[in-house]
Design an enzyme around this catalytic site. Structure first.
Site, short mmCIF file in Angstrom:
data_model
loop_
_atom_site.label_atom_id
_atom_site.label_comp_id
_atom_site.label_asym_id
_atom_site.label_seq_id
_atom_site.Cartn_x
_atom_site.Cartn_y
_atom_site.Cartn_z
N ARG A 166 -10.21 5.52 -7.73
CA ARG A 166 -10.66 4.14 -7.47
C ARG A 166 -11.20 4.03 -6.04
NH1 ARG A 166 -6.40 -0.13 -9.41
NH2 ARG A 166 -8.20 -1.50 -9.25
N CYS B 279 -4.71 -2.48 -0.87
CA CYS B 279 -4.74 -1.66 -2.08
C CYS B 279 -5.64 -2.39 -3.08
CB CYS B 279 -3.32 -1.42 -2.62
SG CYS B 279 -2.44 -2.93 -3.07
#
Length: 108
Positions: free
Chosen positions: A5, A63
């Site tokens: 990601r 995050c």
């Protein structure tokens, strides 16, 4: 965030994959041992120092949505490194198409 990601290879939740330019990838699963407990403070300190964060360095953490980043802030505290939490994390950052996005393995 997960490496794939961070690199922008896959993004199952947010509008775009990648990372905030300048951000260093530091997956939280590397903060713990096989028993699921935080590594000793010295080991965490060495890990973060190798990533460019040490005592006296301004550190911000994010995050995907803020949950794993809270774990990271705690691991940094165990290592003696204060850090700020970007609560909006990648979900907030990537929802604004005017913000820059970096892809690939390097912080850029």
């Amino acid at each position: 965030r997960a490496g794939e990601r961070y690199r922008g290879e896959v993004e199952p939740i947010d509008p775009v994959g990648g990372h905030i330019p300048g951000a260093v990838s530091a997956p939280t699963n590397e903060n713990v041992g096989a028993d699921g407990r935080f590594l000793p403070a010295e080991e965490l300190g060495a890990r973060f120092k190798a990533l460019g964060a040490s005592e006296g360095t301004e550190v911000g953490v994010y995050c995907g949505s803020g949950v794993s980043a809270a774990h990271q802030v705690l691991a940094l505290a165990v290592a003696g490194i204060p850090a700020a939490l970007y609560v909006g994390s990648w979900s907030q950052w990537s929802s604004d198409s005017s913000r820059p996005v970096a892809v690939g393995p390097d912080p850029q």
